[in-house]
Design an enzyme around this catalytic site. Structure first.
Site, PDB file in Angstrom:
ATOM      1  N   HIS A 125       0.851  -1.186   0.000  1.00  0.00           N
ATOM      2  CA  HIS A 125       0.000   0.000   0.000  1.00  0.00           C
ATOM      3  C   HIS A 125       0.884   1.232   0.000  1.00  0.00           C
ATOM      4  O   HIS A 125       1.854   1.311   0.747  1.00  0.00           O
ATOM      5  CB  HIS A 125      -0.884   0.015   1.247  1.00  0.00           C
ATOM      6  CG  HIS A 125      -1.736   1.238   1.350  1.00  0.00           C
ATOM      7  ND1 HIS A 125      -2.939   1.355   0.685  1.00  0.00           N
ATOM      8  CD2 HIS A 125      -1.550   2.400   2.007  1.00  0.00           C
ATOM      9  CE1 HIS A 125      -3.455   2.546   0.941  1.00  0.00           C
ATOM     10  NE2 HIS A 125      -2.635   3.197   1.739  1.00  0.00           N
ATOM     11  N   ASP A 162     -14.803   2.529   7.557  1.00  0.00           N
ATOM     12  CA  ASP A 162     -13.837   3.472   6.984  1.00  0.00           C
ATOM     13  C   ASP A 162     -14.483   4.340   5.910  1.00  0.00           C
ATOM     14  O   ASP A 162     -14.193   5.537   5.814  1.00  0.00           O
ATOM     15  CB  ASP A 162     -12.629   2.738   6.407  1.00  0.00           C
ATOM     16  CG  ASP A 162     -11.605   3.737   5.873  1.00  0.00           C
ATOM     17  OD1 ASP A 162     -11.094   4.528   6.675  1.00  0.00           O
ATOM     18  OD2 ASP A 162     -11.362   3.750   4.654  1.00  0.00           O
ATOM     19  N   ARG A 203     -14.539  12.615   7.833  1.00  0.00           N
ATOM     20  CA  ARG A 203     -13.274  13.292   8.172  1.00  0.00           C
ATOM     21  C   ARG A 203     -12.913  14.318   7.110  1.00  0.00           C
ATOM     22  O   ARG A 203     -12.413  15.409   7.410  1.00  0.00           O
ATOM     23  CB  ARG A 203     -12.144  12.261   8.303  1.00  0.00           C
ATOM     24  CG  ARG A 203     -12.236  11.435   9.583  1.00  0.00           C
ATOM     25  CD  ARG A 203     -11.330  10.219   9.512  1.00  0.00           C
ATOM     26  NE  ARG A 203      -9.946  10.558   9.305  1.00  0.00           N
ATOM     27  CZ  ARG A 203      -9.043   9.779   8.696  1.00  0.00           C
ATOM     28  NH1 ARG A 203      -9.396   8.577   8.258  1.00  0.00           N
ATOM     29  NH2 ARG A 203      -7.812  10.169   8.528  1.00  0.00           N
ATOM     30  N   SER A 205      -7.350   3.748   9.544  1.00  0.00           N
ATOM     31  CA  SER A 205      -8.077   3.744   8.270  1.00  0.00           C
ATOM     32  C   SER A 205      -7.355   2.863   7.248  1.00  0.00           C
ATOM     33  O   SER A 205      -7.950   1.978   6.618  1.00  0.00           O
ATOM     34  CB  SER A 205      -8.187   5.194   7.765  1.00  0.00           C
ATOM     35  OG  SER A 205      -8.508   5.235   6.409  1.00  0.00           O
ATOM     36  N   LYS A 229      -8.353  -1.515   6.312  1.00  0.00           N
ATOM     37  CA  LYS A 229      -8.647  -1.973   4.940  1.00  0.00           C
ATOM     38  C   LYS A 229      -7.663  -3.056   4.512  1.00  0.00           C
ATOM     39  O   LYS A 229      -8.037  -4.058   3.903  1.00  0.00           O
ATOM     40  CB  LYS A 229      -8.561  -0.791   3.962  1.00  0.00           C
ATOM     41  CG  LYS A 229      -9.760   0.124   4.044  1.00  0.00           C
ATOM     42  CD  LYS A 229      -9.639   1.311   3.110  1.00  0.00           C
ATOM     43  CE  LYS A 229      -8.616   2.291   3.579  1.00  0.00           C
ATOM     44  NZ  LYS A 229      -8.753   3.667   3.199  1.00  0.00           N
TER      45      LYS A 229
HETATM   46  N1  URA Z   1      -5.549   6.984   3.127  1.00  0.00           N
HETATM   47  C1  URA Z   1      -6.515   6.289   3.769  1.00  0.00           C
HETATM   48  O1  URA Z   1      -6.949   5.254   3.290  1.00  0.00           O
HETATM   49  N2  URA Z   1      -6.984   6.770   4.919  1.00  0.00           N
HETATM   50  C2  URA Z   1      -6.532   7.896   5.498  1.00  0.00           C
HETATM   51  O2  URA Z   1      -6.997   8.274   6.556  1.00  0.00           O
HETATM   52  C3  URA Z   1      -5.531   8.616   4.839  1.00  0.00           C
HETATM   53  C4  URA Z   1      -5.049   8.126   3.643  1.00  0.00           C
END
Ligand code: URA
Length: 433
Positions: free
Chosen positions: A82, A161, A168, A183, A187
């Site tokens: 990621h 999320d 957010r 977050s 995932k």
């Molecule tokens: N990427 C994400 O998936 N979540 C965040 O809070 C910031 C960047």
């Protein structure tokens, strides 16, 4: 448990219990707790923070808020990576096929671009026919059969999320280490891979503008991954200038193809080899960094990495004739070179602004439902440290939008030229494991 009591507790700087965190996440996903109360709690978290235990519990509550992907039917170690996002970041398109060609299984769920950052899904969808939404059993079969699949997140993966991130975004509460780490990691953990490699970017074009914050975020995410029993490592990499030369979907796919064929820009190659080596070590497909790099180099040289990309494109419905012959891709109607008006050395290229310029040319989205022009974007001709002579092309813009003159001037202003030679920093600054 009353939400107002949870808000009061965090406002007072106290530690929330696992049950309190679970109750607010589940209540919010079910629609029992309104946005305004969650907004208040998020703001309290921004100011008072969350400790490691709270962050682990938040991550767990989020990852269990929806479906989790079971990859156990796929033999071998399933790896994932990621990137925290940036400009010109086409690493997954190159790195994925490279590691898959080494026999490692990459089952990856990616995201879309928003604002100045691009997204892997948009880049892949610029290949005619390429599908990023496929049934999960097909996704698992594809990874078993050819070793690689890159798709969008399934609808019910981490619904907490999805709701929290949207909130957010509009309440000024994105910027908290605990919220960002939970977050991203919820995932990744819900996506089911055995190992996770995080590319945490810092600099002008990244979420984290300085290296100390990037290190803290990386360490927190590595700690979360380990807490959940996954081999999790992180690289801290530079995003002060765009990665590679191309910014924009088709332009980046072409650069990725070039890199898979053994060419491509040095910084992109460097990050793909470094991350690829780490992933091979994580999957135990190599015993040392040197062995891993040699194996990756062999897979590029033999054409197997490129073939793996072709196989993935074919399996996901894409037209491989575009991959075999990239000149088939459509080219934007308008093209303009941006020229240097003085000689010297490039000392800065504002990554964030270049990303926004590319977005304004049509390559990205300002709002989630904006349409993308896959042909639009910017190709840099000079990078930080390069020598420039007056009249040299600094970059070329591509767009379907006729009124690009102001953007052309803006792109010119992103380049800072110094009289003296400029020191070039490495692309990867640190590794955390
Ligand atoms: N990427 C994400 O998936 N979540 C965040 O809070 C910031 C960047």
């Amino acid at each position: 448990m009353r939400m107002v009591d949870i808000i009061e507790k965090k406002k007072a700087g106290e530690q929330l219990t696992k049950d309190e965190i679970k109750s607010f996440i589940n209540g919010y996903v079910k629609g029992d707790i309104p946005d305004y109360q969650v907004s208040a709690l998020l703001m309290a978290i921004i100011f008072k923070g969350m400790d490691a235990t709270e962050t682990f519990n938040l991550t767990e509550a989020m990852l269990n808020s929806g479906d989790t992907v079971d990859l156990s039917k796929i033999k071998g170690v399933k790896v994932d990576k990621h990137s925290t996002g940036g400009v010109g970041d086409k690493v997954s398109l190159v790195l994925g096929p490279m590691v898959a060609a080494c026999g490692v299984k990459l089952a990856k769920m990616s995201g879309r671009g928003l604002g100045h950052t691009g997204g892997t899904l948009d880049k892949l969808e610029s290949i005619p026919g390429f599908k990023t939404r496929i049934p999960i059993d097909q996704f698992i079969k594809q990874v078993s059969d050819i070793g690689i699949a890159i798709i969008g997140q399934t609808d019910n993966l981490d619904p907490a999320d999805k709701k929290l991130y949207a909130l957010r975004d509009v309440t000024g509460t994105v910027n908290s280490m605990a919220l960002i780490a939970s977050s991203i990691m919820s995932k990744k953990l819900a996506s089911g891979a055995d190992t996770i490699l995080l590319d945490v970017k810092f600099g002008d074009g990244a979420f984290m503008t300085n290296i100390d914050d990037a290190r803290k975020l990386a360490q927190l995410m590595v700690d979360i991954g380990k807490h959940f029993g996954k081999d999790t490592r992180a690289e801290i990499s530079d995003m002060d200038q765009p990665l590679g030369l191309a910014v924009g979907n088709i332009l980046e796919v072409k650069e990725a193809i070039d890199t898979l064929k053994g060419n491509g820009p040095a910084d992109l190659r460097e990050i793909c080899f470094a991350s690829g080596s780490t992933m091979l070590l994580q999957a135990k497909a190599a015993q040392s960094v040197e062995e891993a790099k040699n194996l990756l180099q062999k897979k590029i040289g033999s054409g197997e990495a490129f073939n793996k990309f072709e196989q993935m494109v074919k399996a996901q419905g894409g037209d491989v004739s575009f991959i075999d012959n990239p000149s088939k891709f459509p080219v934007a109607l308008y093209k303009q070179d941006i020229k240097a008006t003085q000689s010297g050395f490039v000392s800065a290229i504002g990554a964030k602004d270049i990303g926004l310029d590319a977005m304004k040319l049509g390559a990205g989205r300002e709002k989630e439902d904006d349409r993308i022009d896959y042909t639009a974007g910017i190709v840099l001709n000079k990078k930080i440290g390069d020598k420039v002579n007056k009249g040299d092309t600094l970059a070329t813009l591509y767009t379907e939008r006729p009124s690009f003159e102001k953007i052309a001037k803006d792109i010119y202003s992103r380049f800072q030229i110094s009289d003296k030679p400029v020191q070039v920093h490495p692309i990867i600054w640190d590794t955390i494991k």
